[in-house]
Design a protein around this motif. Structure first.
Motif, PDB file in Angstrom:
ATOM      1  N   ASP A  39       0.855  -1.190   0.000  1.00 56.16           N
ATOM      2  CA  ASP A  39       0.000   0.000   0.000  1.00 56.16           C
ATOM      3  C   ASP A  39       0.895   1.245   0.000  1.00 56.16           C
ATOM      4  OD1 ASP A  39       0.845   0.495   2.648  1.00 56.16           O
ATOM      5  OD2 ASP A  39      -1.013  -0.226   3.541  1.00 56.16           O
ATOM      6  N   PRO A  40       0.319   2.428  -0.041  1.00 52.28           N
ATOM      7  CA  PRO A  40       1.137   3.643  -0.107  1.00 52.28           C
ATOM      8  C   PRO A  40       2.087   3.835   1.082  1.00 52.28           C
ATOM      9  CG  PRO A  40      -1.104   4.142  -0.766  1.00 52.28           C
ATOM     10  CD  PRO A  40      -1.102   2.727  -0.239  1.00 52.28           C
ATOM     11  N   THR A  41       1.807   3.185   2.198  1.00 55.05           N
ATOM     12  CA  THR A  41       2.693   3.306   3.354  1.00 55.05           C
ATOM     13  C   THR A  41       3.758   2.216   3.388  1.00 55.05           C
ATOM     14  OG1 THR A  41       1.254   1.981   4.789  1.00 55.05           O
ATOM     15  CG2 THR A  41       0.845   4.369   4.725  1.00 55.05           C
ATOM     16  N   GLY A  42       3.755   1.336   2.375  1.00 53.67           N
ATOM     17  CA  GLY A  42       4.758   0.285   2.297  1.00 53.67           C
ATOM     18  C   GLY A  42       4.383  -1.011   2.992  1.00 53.67           C
ATOM     19  N   HIS A  43       3.160  -1.109   3.501  1.00 53.68           N
ATOM     20  CA  HIS A  43       2.726  -2.346   4.148  1.00 53.68           C
ATOM     21  C   HIS A  43       2.343  -3.384   3.100  1.00 53.68           C
ATOM     22  CE1 HIS A  43       2.184   0.387   7.618  1.00 53.68           C
ATOM     23  NE2 HIS A  43       2.679  -0.666   8.248  1.00 53.68           N
ATOM     24  N   LEU A  44       2.728  -4.612   3.348  1.00 52.86           N
ATOM     25  CA  LEU A  44       2.432  -5.720   2.445  1.00 52.86           C
ATOM     26  C   LEU A  44       0.933  -5.986   2.428  1.00 52.86           C
ATOM     27  CD1 LEU A  44       3.693  -8.025   0.692  1.00 52.86           C
ATOM     28  CD2 LEU A  44       3.643  -9.422   2.765  1.00 52.86           C
ATOM     29  N   VAL A  45       0.338  -5.984   1.226  1.00 49.02           N
ATOM     30  CA  VAL A  45      -1.083  -6.272   1.098  1.00 49.02           C
ATOM     31  C   VAL A  45      -1.360  -7.471   0.209  1.00 49.02           C
ATOM     32  CG1 VAL A  45      -1.826  -3.912   1.582  1.00 49.02           C
ATOM     33  CG2 VAL A  45      -1.398  -4.604  -0.782  1.00 49.02           C
ATOM     34  N   GLY A  46      -0.342  -7.964  -0.494  1.00 52.71           N
ATOM     35  CA  GLY A  46      -0.550  -9.119  -1.358  1.00 52.71           C
ATOM     36  C   GLY A  46       0.694  -9.464  -2.138  1.00 52.71           C
ATOM     37  N   LEU A  47       0.543 -10.448  -3.009  1.00 57.35           N
ATOM     38  CA  LEU A  47       1.610 -10.884  -3.903  1.00 57.35           C
ATOM     39  C   LEU A  47       1.010 -11.050  -5.286  1.00 57.35           C
ATOM     40  CD1 LEU A  47       3.246 -13.708  -1.730  1.00 57.35           C
ATOM     41  CD2 LEU A  47       4.180 -11.437  -2.161  1.00 57.35           C
ATOM     42  N   VAL A  48       1.819 -10.791  -6.293  1.00 54.53           N
ATOM     43  CA  VAL A  48       1.399 -11.052  -7.663  1.00 54.53           C
ATOM     44  C   VAL A  48       2.526 -11.833  -8.326  1.00 54.53           C
ATOM     45  CG1 VAL A  48       2.228  -8.836  -8.586  1.00 54.53           C
ATOM     46  CG2 VAL A  48       0.405 -10.079  -9.773  1.00 54.53           C
ATOM     47  N   SER A  49       2.165 -12.921  -8.979  1.00 53.24           N
ATOM     48  CA  SER A  49       3.165 -13.784  -9.597  1.00 53.24           C
ATOM     49  C   SER A  49       3.023 -13.761 -11.106  1.00 53.24           C
ATOM     50  CB  SER A  49       3.008 -15.227  -9.095  1.00 53.24           C
ATOM     51  OG  SER A  49       1.813 -15.791  -9.614  1.00 53.24           O
ATOM     52  N   GLU A  50       4.035 -14.274 -11.775  1.00 46.92           N
ATOM     53  CA  GLU A  50       3.977 -14.323 -13.232  1.00 46.92           C
ATOM     54  C   GLU A  50       2.804 -15.186 -13.690  1.00 46.92           C
ATOM     55  OE1 GLU A  50       7.812 -15.779 -14.409  1.00 46.92           O
ATOM     56  OE2 GLU A  50       7.534 -17.676 -13.392  1.00 46.92           O
ATOM     57  N   ILE A  51       2.477 -16.216 -12.958  1.00 50.30           N
ATOM     58  CA  ILE A  51       1.332 -17.049 -13.346  1.00 50.30           C
ATOM     59  C   ILE A  51       0.032 -16.255 -13.215  1.00 50.30           C
ATOM     60  CG2 ILE A  51       0.945 -18.183 -11.110  1.00 50.30           C
ATOM     61  CD1 ILE A  51       0.726 -19.994 -14.425  1.00 50.30           C
ATOM     62  N   ASP A  52      -0.056 -15.379 -12.191  1.00 48.20           N
ATOM     63  CA  ASP A  52      -1.242 -14.522 -12.061  1.00 48.20           C
ATOM     64  C   ASP A  52      -1.400 -13.638 -13.289  1.00 48.20           C
ATOM     65  OD1 ASP A  52      -1.728 -15.454  -9.422  1.00 48.20           O
ATOM     66  OD2 ASP A  52      -0.409 -13.907  -8.585  1.00 48.20           O
ATOM     67  N   VAL A 111       5.265 -22.880  -2.975  1.00 45.20           N
ATOM     68  CA  VAL A 111       5.528 -21.523  -3.461  1.00 45.20           C
ATOM     69  C   VAL A 111       6.991 -21.368  -3.828  1.00 45.20           C
ATOM     70  CG1 VAL A 111       3.634 -20.484  -2.160  1.00 45.20           C
ATOM     71  CG2 VAL A 111       5.894 -20.620  -1.119  1.00 45.20           C
ATOM     72  N   ARG A 112       7.250 -20.474  -4.769  1.00 44.01           N
ATOM     73  CA  ARG A 112       8.623 -20.251  -5.234  1.00 44.01           C
ATOM     74  C   ARG A 112       9.248 -18.992  -4.644  1.00 44.01           C
ATOM     75  NH1 ARG A 112       8.569 -20.423 -11.538  1.00 44.01           N
ATOM     76  NH2 ARG A 112      10.701 -19.832 -11.106  1.00 44.01           N
ATOM     77  N   ALA A 113       8.432 -18.143  -4.027  1.00 47.20           N
ATOM     78  CA  ALA A 113       8.948 -16.905  -3.454  1.00 47.20           C
ATOM     79  C   ALA A 113       8.069 -16.494  -2.282  1.00 47.20           C
ATOM     80  CB  ALA A 113       8.972 -15.802  -4.494  1.00 47.20           C
ATOM     81  N   LEU A 114       8.705 -15.896  -1.288  1.00 45.47           N
ATOM     82  CA  LEU A 114       7.979 -15.436  -0.103  1.00 45.47           C
ATOM     83  C   LEU A 114       8.499 -14.083   0.354  1.00 45.47           C
ATOM     84  CD1 LEU A 114       7.849 -18.661   2.100  1.00 45.47           C
ATOM     85  CD2 LEU A 114       5.922 -17.504   1.020  1.00 45.47           C
ATOM     86  N   PRO A 115       7.605 -13.268   0.909  1.00 43.26           N
ATOM     87  CA  PRO A 115       8.053 -12.025   1.521  1.00 43.26           C
ATOM     88  C   PRO A 115       8.735 -12.312   2.862  1.00 43.26           C
ATOM     89  CG  PRO A 115       5.660 -12.226   1.646  1.00 43.26           C
ATOM     90  CD  PRO A 115       6.159 -13.413   0.900  1.00 43.26           C
ATOM     91  N   VAL A 116       9.737 -11.511   3.186  1.00 41.05           N
ATOM     92  CA  VAL A 116      10.454 -11.630   4.450  1.00 41.05           C
ATOM     93  C   VAL A 116      10.079 -10.424   5.302  1.00 41.05           C
ATOM     94  CG1 VAL A 116      12.706 -11.828   5.550  1.00 41.05           C
ATOM     95  CG2 VAL A 116      12.341 -12.819   3.275  1.00 41.05           C
ATOM     96  N   MET A 117       9.638 -10.705   6.509  1.00 38.70           N
ATOM     97  CA  MET A 117       9.134  -9.656   7.393  1.00 38.70           C
ATOM     98  C   MET A 117      10.003  -9.541   8.653  1.00 38.70           C
ATOM     99  SD  MET A 117       6.428  -8.853   5.606  1.00 38.70           S
ATOM    100  CE  MET A 117       5.414  -7.845   6.676  1.00 38.70           C
ATOM    101  N   GLU A 118      10.089  -8.318   9.155  1.00 35.98           N
ATOM    102  CA  GLU A 118      10.738  -8.072  10.437  1.00 35.98           C
ATOM    103  C   GLU A 118       9.986  -6.940  11.121  1.00 35.98           C
ATOM    104  OE1 GLU A 118      15.161  -8.526  11.716  1.00 35.98           O
ATOM    105  OE2 GLU A 118      14.936  -6.598  10.670  1.00 35.98           O
TER     106      GLU A 118
END
Length: 141
Positions: A39-52, A111-118
């Motif tokens: 989102d505009p504040t940089g919070h993760l809201v989803g993922l989009v993949s090449e298959i999508d 899954v082939r990719a994941l977000p990393v959170m801290e």
């Protein structure tokens, strides 16, 4: 070795209103198969993949093609933004997760990719390619 040691940074992300063509361009230029959606504040809201993106293109073509037109003249109109095709992340991983556990979770989730959170902040992306590189590095005793 922890996930933070093998993840890709800086994060290359897209926003929900981004055009699918723009997301495809980012993927093509960066070599990533999945992009985080923020989102505009940089919070993760989803993922989009090449298959999508590929599936959206096929669905749009099928929904918007006159049977009398050739496939080359079909123009996708229905699905045109990342928000319309992204999926919410069902799985993200902490930066301090051991790489072997990371590999297990990715394999189990398919899954082939994941977000990393801290601390609830997106700090990187990790892929199977990153895991493969980690497998080549001997663990320090």
């Amino acid at each position: 070795m922890q996930t933070r040691d093998i993840m890709t940074t800086p994060v290359i992300a897209v926003t929900p209103p981004a055009a699918l063509a723009d997301a495809a361009d980012v993927m093509s230029r960066s070599g990533f198969t999945t992009l985080p959606v923020v989102d505009p504040t940089g919070h993760l809201v989803g993922l989009v993949s090449e298959i999508d993106l590929v599936e959206a293109g096929f669905r749009s073509r099928a929904e918007n093609t006159d049977p009398d037109d050739s496939a080359d003249n079909a123009t996708p109109h229905t699905l045109d933004t990342v928000a319309m095709v992204m999926h919410t992340p069902g799985l993200a991983v902490p930066a301090d997760l051991d790489w072997a556990e990371l590999a297990r979770r990715m394999a189990e989730a398919g899954v082939r990719a994941l977000p990393v959170m801290e601390h609830d902040k997106l700090i990187g992306m990790v892929t199977f390619r990153d895991v493969l590189r980690a497998m080549r590095v001997p663990e320090e005793s």
